[in-house]
Design a protein around this motif. Structure first.
Motif, PDB file in Angstrom:
ATOM      1  N   LYS A  29       0.826  -1.203   0.000  1.00 16.36           N
ATOM      2  CA  LYS A  29       0.000   0.000   0.000  1.00 16.36           C
ATOM      3  C   LYS A  29       0.860   1.253   0.000  1.00 16.36           C
ATOM      4  CE  LYS A  29      -3.735   0.361   2.370  1.00 16.36           C
ATOM      5  NZ  LYS A  29      -4.703   0.385   3.502  1.00 16.36           N
ATOM      6  N   LEU A  30       2.042   1.179   0.653  1.00 16.37           N
ATOM      7  CA  LEU A  30       2.972   2.300   0.595  1.00 16.37           C
ATOM      8  C   LEU A  30       3.472   2.507  -0.822  1.00 16.37           C
ATOM      9  CD1 LEU A  30       4.993   1.652   3.880  1.00 16.37           C
ATOM     10  CD2 LEU A  30       3.347   3.479   3.460  1.00 16.37           C
ATOM     11  N   ARG A  31       3.512   1.400  -1.607  1.00 14.00           N
ATOM     12  CA  ARG A  31       3.953   1.492  -3.001  1.00 14.00           C
ATOM     13  C   ARG A  31       2.855   2.046  -3.900  1.00 14.00           C
ATOM     14  NH1 ARG A  31       4.914  -3.775  -6.881  1.00 14.00           N
ATOM     15  NH2 ARG A  31       5.135  -2.618  -8.843  1.00 14.00           N
ATOM     16  N   PHE A  32       1.624   1.468  -3.746  1.00 19.84           N
ATOM     17  CA  PHE A  32       0.540   1.837  -4.658  1.00 19.84           C
ATOM     18  C   PHE A  32      -0.302   3.007  -4.145  1.00 19.84           C
ATOM     19  CE2 PHE A  32       1.433  -2.523  -5.934  1.00 19.84           C
ATOM     20  CZ  PHE A  32       1.456  -2.418  -7.312  1.00 19.84           C
ATOM     21  N   GLY A  33      -0.218   3.276  -2.858  1.00 23.55           N
ATOM     22  CA  GLY A  33      -0.989   4.400  -2.313  1.00 23.55           C
ATOM     23  C   GLY A  33      -2.472   4.109  -2.350  1.00 23.55           C
ATOM     24  N   ASP A  34      -3.238   5.126  -2.822  1.00 25.48           N
ATOM     25  CA  ASP A  34      -4.695   4.986  -2.845  1.00 25.48           C
ATOM     26  C   ASP A  34      -5.190   4.015  -3.905  1.00 25.48           C
ATOM     27  OD1 ASP A  34      -4.810   6.805  -0.819  1.00 25.48           O
ATOM     28  OD2 ASP A  34      -5.128   8.532  -2.157  1.00 25.48           O
ATOM     29  N   ARG A  35      -4.301   3.564  -4.784  1.00 26.35           N
ATOM     30  CA  ARG A  35      -4.726   2.606  -5.832  1.00 26.35           C
ATOM     31  C   ARG A  35      -5.012   1.212  -5.255  1.00 26.35           C
ATOM     32  NH1 ARG A  35      -0.475   2.129 -10.259  1.00 26.35           N
ATOM     33  NH2 ARG A  35      -2.077   0.692 -11.046  1.00 26.35           N
ATOM     34  N   LEU A  36      -4.578   0.949  -4.021  1.00 25.64           N
ATOM     35  CA  LEU A  36      -4.757  -0.391  -3.436  1.00 25.64           C
ATOM     36  C   LEU A  36      -5.580  -0.294  -2.170  1.00 25.64           C
ATOM     37  CD1 LEU A  36      -4.159  -3.421  -3.363  1.00 25.64           C
ATOM     38  CD2 LEU A  36      -2.039  -2.880  -2.123  1.00 25.64           C
ATOM     39  N   SER A  66      -3.871  -2.191 -13.815  1.00 25.90           N
ATOM     40  CA  SER A  66      -5.027  -1.295 -13.901  1.00 25.90           C
ATOM     41  C   SER A  66      -4.591   0.147 -13.624  1.00 25.90           C
ATOM     42  CB  SER A  66      -6.098  -1.737 -12.892  1.00 25.90           C
ATOM     43  OG  SER A  66      -7.163  -0.822 -12.891  1.00 25.90           O
ATOM     44  N   GLU A  67      -5.089   1.089 -14.391  1.00 23.96           N
ATOM     45  CA  GLU A  67      -4.744   2.492 -14.188  1.00 23.96           C
ATOM     46  C   GLU A  67      -5.518   3.091 -13.020  1.00 23.96           C
ATOM     47  OE1 GLU A  67      -5.457   4.503 -17.813  1.00 23.96           O
ATOM     48  OE2 GLU A  67      -3.867   3.437 -18.920  1.00 23.96           O
ATOM     49  N   GLY A  68      -6.662   2.540 -12.713  1.00 26.14           N
ATOM     50  CA  GLY A  68      -7.465   3.056 -11.631  1.00 26.14           C
ATOM     51  C   GLY A  68      -7.204   2.309 -10.338  1.00 26.14           C
ATOM     52  N   PRO A  69      -7.955   2.628  -9.312  1.00 23.90           N
ATOM     53  CA  PRO A  69      -7.796   1.948  -8.017  1.00 23.90           C
ATOM     54  C   PRO A  69      -8.249   0.484  -8.099  1.00 23.90           C
ATOM     55  CG  PRO A  69      -9.706   3.385  -7.977  1.00 23.90           C
ATOM     56  CD  PRO A  69      -9.013   3.678  -9.269  1.00 23.90           C
TER      57      PRO A  69
END
Length: 610
Positions: free
Chosen positions: A470-477, A512-515
């Motif tokens: 989650k630290l890598r993807f942020g809000d995307r995950l 995926s480009e989105g969350p």
């Protein structure tokens, strides 16, 4: 029968002392003797049955011959009586006597009757009677049968008026009283003579006496046994003819009457061959009885021959058992001594000059045993060398490990220092990542080295791993958990979730480009634990994934792994090998936009040692 412990112990000692050759010999006897006994018993049974059939058939033929001889006498006598009652001279003679003529001329009648009986030895005499007067008798008709006074005294004379048939036969013809006890073979045929002009008017009677000696000769020359009893009975079961045997078997009379045709019966522990044969043209029956021992020569001969053949076959069987046991045990004994010599032992007896090529060239099981033994020896020597080399390598590795080993506490303390420095500088993201890395490192280096771990610990490891992601993807995950509390303490295979979650992020979220969302659901249904991991994205090829997950423990083709999907294959195969083929991993598409990985595990693990 029960054996005590001492008898069982002695039997085991005896069995353990028997060498291989003797065991083979006893095995051959154990197999051969019952087979020999069964075959011999079967042959004896069928041959004895065949001999009994021949015996019964022989008696049947004898009885038919005897019956035909007696029937020839009775039928010829009946024909003679018929010729007499229809003869014109006889009719004239009887008419003259009936009209009152005292001494009518009977020369024509005498010529006629004598010409008939001259070549018929079975006829003793012929008597013609008109009312109460004898008007003719042949020369052998003595006073006892040729005078009216003597005839009227006979027991059968009073029954003449009760006749219902054209002619009648009477036994005991010379007796004045009827007795149940048989006396002699005196038989008479009597027939009413009626007028040819008016058949309703009786004008006389003819009486034909059968030659007793002739009948005795027929019954005596039966040619069957030495004490055979022969009876001829009428329709009232009264004996009218019988032979004169050495022994009396009349106690079998009722049993013979109750039988049909020829049979072998047993009375008072003794067997008898009995027979009953009806006459063709009368109600008479022929009865025969003889002891079975007098006519069973064929059966005794068959029995003696079977005993002799069985004895010869048994001797051959013993010889073959000794020869085959020795021949089969010799190469095994030689091979055993060779093995002793190979290991430095000493053979019992003479030193063997062994030719190894003889065993190598053998195509039977002995040759296979030798070649297997040689391979075992070669393999043993190779393993000894390999173990020795690996032992040296192990010691070197242990020394190298001691030199390069890092204390886990040092790593924890180092990560802790980095965490405090990050907090001191106000960088909470670095602190959070270091903390998650520390937890992941701690859980992966747990002291429990077994194959199973609590599901709760496995979930903690995944939570730490997803924290780093989650630290890598942020809000995307986004991660969601739906865990049944009862399932947290269940045992699962170690590191069963991380490769699947990683695979979902790699092939689903990252593309995926989105969350994207990862859902982890744990539920227990009956005796099965279901772990479902869903991720956004439906780019997976289910056909390729199904082929990737194919596995059969007994098929060596599945021992190798595909270059792609190694982690998934490894987890699926570990589950199937440990728990069984009904468990494992399955992929499917959900709502056409999400990929679901379903892990099927047993709720409880039998024989699990904590």
């Amino acid at each position: 029968m029960t054996w005590n412990k001492s008898e069982i112990h002695l039997f085991r000692q005896f069995k353990n002392k028997i060498d291989f050759r003797m065991r083979l010999f006893l095995t051959f006897l154990t197999i051969g003797l019952p087979v020999l006994l069964i075959i011999s018993a079967g042959f004896y049974y069928f041959l004895s049955r065949s001999a009994q059939g021949e015996l019964i058939n022989s008696l049947t033929i004898t009885m038919e011959r005897l019956r035909n001889q007696v029937e020839l006498v009775t039928s010829e006598t009946e024909n003679l009586s018929r010729n007499i009652i229809y003869d014109k001279d006889v009719q004239v003679l009887l008419q003259k006597a009936r009209s009152g003529e005292k001494y009518p001329n009977n020369s024509d009648v005498s010529y006629f009757i004598n010409s008939f009986i001259i070549n018929r030895e079975y006829i003793n005499s012929v008597v013609l009677m008109s009312e109460n007067t004898v008007i003719f008798s042949t020369e052998k008709a003595y006073t006892n049968v040729s005078t009216i006074n003597q005839i009227q005294k006979k027991w059968w004379f009073s029954q003449l008026g009760e006749e219902t048939k054209p002619y009648s036969w009477y036994g005991h013809a010379l007796s004045e009283t009827k007795s149940e006890e048989f006396k002699s073979n005196d038989v008479i045929l009597t027939r009413v003579i009626r007028s040819l002009e008016d058949y309703k008017i009786p004008i006389g009677r003819v009486m034909i006496y059968i030659n007793k000696s002739y009948v005795d000769g027929i019954l005596k020359d039966i040619g069957w046994g030495s004490t055979t009893n022969v009876w001829i009975i009428d329709e009232n079961n009264q004996v009218i003819l019988k032979n004169t045997p050495v022994r009396d078997y009349s106690f079998l009379f009722d049993k013979i009457i109750a039988t049909n045709d020829v049979q072998i019966i047993e009375v008072n522990n003794e067997k008898y061959v009995v027979g009953k044969k009806p006459f063709k043209n009368s109600g008479w029956q022929l009865l025969v009885a003889t002891p079975f021992t007098e006519v069973n020569d064929n059966i005794v001969s068959v029995r003696n021959q079977m005993i002799m053949v069985a004895g010869i076959v048994m001797l051959i069987l013993l010889f073959m058992a000794v020869f085959l046991a020795g021949n089969m045990a010799k190469p095994i004994h030689t091979l055993s001594n060779m093995m002793d010599l190979y290991h430095g032992g000493h053979s019992k007896g003479e030193t063997l000059a062994l030719n190894v090529n003889d065993y190598n060239s053998r195509k039977d099981e002995i040759g296979a045993m030798y070649r297997s033994y040689q391979r075992l020896v070669n393999r043993t020597e190779t393993l000894i060398k390999e173990i020795y080399i690996k032992d040296l390598e192990k010691k070197d590795a242990e020394l190298a490990l001691l030199e390069t080993q890092i204390n886990p506490h040092f790593l924890y303390n180092t990560l802790d220092c980095i965490n405090w420095m990050a907090l001191a500088n106000g960088d909470e993201r670095i602190s959070e990542m270091v903390t998650a890395l520390s937890d992941t490192f701690r859980l992966s280096l747990t002291k429990n080295n077994g194959s199973f771990i609590d599901l709760e610990h496995e979930l903690q490891y995944i939570e730490s791993y997803l924290t780093i992601q989650k630290l890598r993807f942020g809000d995307r995950l986004t991660c969601n958990y739906e865990i049944e509390e009862a399932a947290r303490k269940l045992k699962v295979v170690r590191f069963v979730l991380q490769p699947i979650v990683e695979n979902g992020i790699k092939h689903g979220i990252s593309l995926s480009e989105g969350p994207g969302v990862i859902d982890i659901k744990v539920q227990v249904m009956g005796e099965v634990l279901y772990i479902t991991i869903l991720n956004d994205g439906a780019n997976i090829d289910l056909g390729q994934m199904e082929k990737l997950l194919e596995f059969d423990v007994n098929n060596t083709e599945y021992l190798s792994f595909e270059s792609k999907g190694y982690g998934i294959q490894n987890i699926n195969r570990r589950i199937k090998i440990i728990h069984g083929m009904e468990y494992g991993i399955q992929y499917k598409i959900v709502d056409k936009v999400r990929t679901a990985c379903i892990i099927r595990l047993p709720k409880t693990i039998p024989n699990l040692i904590e």
